[in-house]
Write a protein that holds these residues in place. Sequence first.
Motif, PDB file in Angstrom:
ATOM      1  N   GLU A   1      53.992 -48.836   4.877  1.00  0.00           N
ATOM      2  CA  GLU A   1      53.459 -49.507   3.688  1.00  0.00           C
ATOM      3  C   GLU A   1      53.009 -48.411   2.726  1.00  0.00           C
ATOM      4  N   TYR A   2      53.647 -48.349   1.571  1.00  0.00           N
ATOM      5  CA  TYR A   2      53.284 -47.312   0.601  1.00  0.00           C
ATOM      6  C   TYR A   2      52.112 -47.769  -0.262  1.00  0.00           C
ATOM      7  N   GLY A   3      51.244 -46.832  -0.564  1.00  0.00           N
ATOM      8  CA  GLY A   3      50.266 -47.065  -1.607  1.00  0.00           C
ATOM      9  C   GLY A   3      50.900 -46.729  -2.946  1.00  0.00           C
TER      10      GLY A   3
ATOM     11  N   GLU B   1      57.071 -51.936   1.133  1.00  0.00           N
ATOM     12  CA  GLU B   1      57.177 -51.561   2.546  1.00  0.00           C
ATOM     13  C   GLU B   1      58.622 -51.239   2.880  1.00  0.00           C
ATOM     14  N   TYR B   2      58.792 -50.173   3.629  1.00  0.00           N
ATOM     15  CA  TYR B   2      60.126 -49.742   4.055  1.00  0.00           C
ATOM     16  C   TYR B   2      60.157 -49.654   5.573  1.00  0.00           C
ATOM     17  N   CYS B   3      61.189 -50.243   6.171  1.00  0.00           N
ATOM     18  CA  CYS B   3      61.402 -50.113   7.616  1.00  0.00           C
ATOM     19  C   CYS B   3      62.637 -49.267   7.844  1.00  0.00           C
ATOM     20  N   THR B   4      62.551 -48.348   8.765  1.00  0.00           N
ATOM     21  CA  THR B   4      63.756 -47.608   9.130  1.00  0.00           C
ATOM     22  C   THR B   4      64.693 -48.551   9.887  1.00  0.00           C
ATOM     23  N   PRO B   5      65.970 -48.190   9.955  1.00  0.00           N
ATOM     24  CA  PRO B   5      66.857 -48.933  10.849  1.00  0.00           C
ATOM     25  C   PRO B   5      66.501 -48.636  12.302  1.00  0.00           C
TER      26      PRO B   5
ATOM     27  N   ARG C   1      52.254 -42.004   0.726  1.00  0.00           N
ATOM     28  CA  ARG C   1      52.410 -42.462   2.116  1.00  0.00           C
ATOM     29  C   ARG C   1      51.134 -42.116   2.897  1.00  0.00           C
ATOM     30  N   ASN C   2      50.072 -42.861   2.590  1.00  0.00           N
ATOM     31  CA  ASN C   2      48.835 -42.686   3.353  1.00  0.00           C
ATOM     32  C   ASN C   2      48.366 -44.055   3.839  1.00  0.00           C
ATOM     33  N   ASN C   3      47.117 -44.161   4.287  1.00  0.00           N
ATOM     34  CA  ASN C   3      46.660 -45.421   4.876  1.00  0.00           C
ATOM     35  C   ASN C   3      45.333 -45.913   4.336  1.00  0.00           C
ATOM     36  N   ILE C   4      44.791 -45.241   3.336  1.00  0.00           N
ATOM     37  CA  ILE C   4      43.453 -45.641   2.885  1.00  0.00           C
ATOM     38  C   ILE C   4      43.321 -45.568   1.371  1.00  0.00           C
ATOM     39  N   ASP C   5      42.439 -46.422   0.877  1.00  0.00           N
ATOM     40  CA  ASP C   5      41.922 -46.311  -0.476  1.00  0.00           C
ATOM     41  C   ASP C   5      40.486 -45.817  -0.282  1.00  0.00           C
ATOM     42  N   HIS C   6      40.205 -44.598  -0.744  1.00  0.00           N
ATOM     43  CA  HIS C   6      38.906 -43.985  -0.459  1.00  0.00           C
ATOM     44  C   HIS C   6      37.731 -44.776  -1.020  1.00  0.00           C
ATOM     45  N   TYR C   7      37.988 -45.584  -2.039  1.00  0.00           N
ATOM     46  CA  TYR C   7      36.863 -46.199  -2.763  1.00  0.00           C
ATOM     47  C   TYR C   7      36.604 -47.656  -2.429  1.00  0.00           C
ATOM     48  N   THR C   8      37.559 -48.337  -1.794  1.00  0.00           N
ATOM     49  CA  THR C   8      37.321 -49.763  -1.524  1.00  0.00           C
ATOM     50  C   THR C   8      37.281 -50.096  -0.049  1.00  0.00           C
ATOM     51  N   GLY C   9      37.688 -49.194   0.794  1.00  0.00           N
ATOM     52  CA  GLY C   9      37.729 -49.508   2.220  1.00  0.00           C
ATOM     53  C   GLY C   9      39.008 -50.208   2.630  1.00  0.00           C
TER      54      GLY C   9
ATOM     55  N   GLY D   1      49.220 -49.802   6.708  1.00  0.00           N
ATOM     56  CA  GLY D   1      49.638 -49.112   7.917  1.00  0.00           C
ATOM     57  C   GLY D   1      50.976 -48.411   7.916  1.00  0.00           C
ATOM     58  N   CYS D   2      51.151 -47.667   8.978  1.00  0.00           N
ATOM     59  CA  CYS D   2      52.471 -47.203   9.388  1.00  0.00           C
ATOM     60  C   CYS D   2      52.641 -47.719  10.812  1.00  0.00           C
ATOM     61  N   HIS D   3      53.480 -48.724  10.962  1.00  0.00           N
ATOM     62  CA  HIS D   3      53.633 -49.323  12.282  1.00  0.00           C
ATOM     63  C   HIS D   3      54.797 -48.668  13.007  1.00  0.00           C
ATOM     64  N   GLU D   4      54.572 -48.425  14.280  1.00  0.00           N
ATOM     65  CA  GLU D   4      55.622 -47.844  15.127  1.00  0.00           C
ATOM     66  C   GLU D   4      56.172 -48.938  16.035  1.00  0.00           C
ATOM     67  N   ASN D   5      57.457 -48.898  16.241  1.00  0.00           N
ATOM     68  CA  ASN D   5      58.106 -49.891  17.095  1.00  0.00           C
ATOM     69  C   ASN D   5      58.970 -49.191  18.129  1.00  0.00           C
TER      70      ASN D   5
END
Lengths: 56, 481
Positions: free
Chosen positions: B10-12, B72-76, B112-120, B124-128
């Motif tokens: 999931e891209y910010g 959001e991008y999923c690899t093949p 490509r990170n996982n947080i917004d520093h100011y809102t909480g 994610g980056c989900h692994e399958n």
Amino acid sequence: MPDQAQKTRPTGSGPSGGGEGPGSPKVDKPNTEELLKRMRKVDPDQAKRYRQRTGQ
Amino acid sequence: MNRIAGLETEYGCLTNTPAGSFIAVERVRDWIFGREEFGLIDVHHRDWDEPPGNGGFLFNGGRVYIDMGHLEYCTPECYSLLDILKYDRAGDALAVHALKSLGLAGEVSFIRNNIDHYTGATFGCHENYLVRRSAPLTETNVLSLLTFLTLRLLYTGAGRVGTTLAAEWRGEISRPGSDGVFQMSQRADYINNDLYEWVQFNRSIINTRDEPLGDPRKFRRLHLLHGDTSVLPATVLLKVGTTSLMLDLLEINHLPKVVLADAVKTFRAMSHQPDGPWLVRLADGRCTDAVELLQRFFDAAWAEFHGRDTETDVLLDVWGSTLKALSSEPQALIGKVDWITKRWLLKRFMEQEKIDWDDPWLKAQDLEFHHIDPTRSLGWAMSQPPPAWDLSEKTIEASVLEPPSNSRAHARSQIMHLLREHAPPYSIDWEIIGVEGINPLNLLNPFDPSPPELKTWFAEFSAALKGNSAMTRPSRKESGK
């Protein structure tokens, strides 16, 4: 398609076993002078504009 | 790699105005699917929140869609570590292409990170990971896997400036916490449980959703959401590669029996201790060093799998040297492990600018580390991948269009090219393709790039085309596209 993991017995023991195994990676300090100059141009407040919705 | 694996990112989105990201994300999605050059848009409902037009499958076998406002991008389906890296990077490359072509590159960035520093907020980056249904999921094995997934943080964390006051129960809104620290993980503050099925609230280290996207009699899918989005190639491949090795051990019932007293507490606490000590409490009450425990997992993998193939040997070599360096010389991992690299660079910057961890400028640099444009990413600029994991730009570019040749993605891509030319009403999913008027094609074996049913399906499709001109639209050449 393999139905089970293809098992091959080891040719040596792991590092903690004292046998052959990987050593520490080579330490090669990057030259960051140019990078630090580039970092000075980053908008100090850009994270305040980065307002994201919670996802999964 | 002895299994199929894939990543969802999931891209910010960073824009000049906070509201601009919603428009930018939709424009990028529409650019990707608009000319049918990269993929085919969904023309059916996939779920209540995935209406037609929300996203689609790519000719490279992956998917792009909008999920809770994020691109959001999923690899093949990938059957090798290098394919994981190639196709993970292909997602970045595709988004960069879109921004440049739309003339938005100067005002919109994907991060490509996982947080917004100011809102909480977190994303994610989900692994399958495909797991064979025969894997012995005993309580001890699951808890041992949980231990590994907790401790791998030491070399998979992306690092972050600041903290977030964690949600203590489902539905509680997280709030920004202290700014004046650096921690090892972006996601640790948001992980509330060891095992749970939901993906947005009460996030857990092991997500228990069992949705195999393949033959459910043979496969399950391990779905992980506690990991950070990795930047450096070595971190990406250590994360996926060592986890896959643990599943190899699990499947043959040789996973070391190591159970933590409290995995979630350990995960959160370690993240806040970049200088260590990384002492963790086991279920039997003993306290021990986390790197030593990881070494036990490593030794077990080495004993079983060293010599299996070149990819495994390279992975074991990099993993072993990483564990040694964590104990004795963490700076040797600059350019290889995300959090160590980021922290080292930010410290240099702090010295230069004479600022402290609570300066907002460091949050800005934190984002810049995760920028997806290789010409801007601070992470990419620091990357020193092992030679075997160093991919050329040309290889990554090819992966934007071409699927892996050795997984189900290859079959799906072949069919999608056919559908692009003839455009009958279709529905595409990971394990099934439906076309109006003919039998659906099940793709239940993710390992198989050319399932035997494909030939029959092509014949049915061809016959249906001949018998029903309504199934055929003007070719791309004829329509002037």
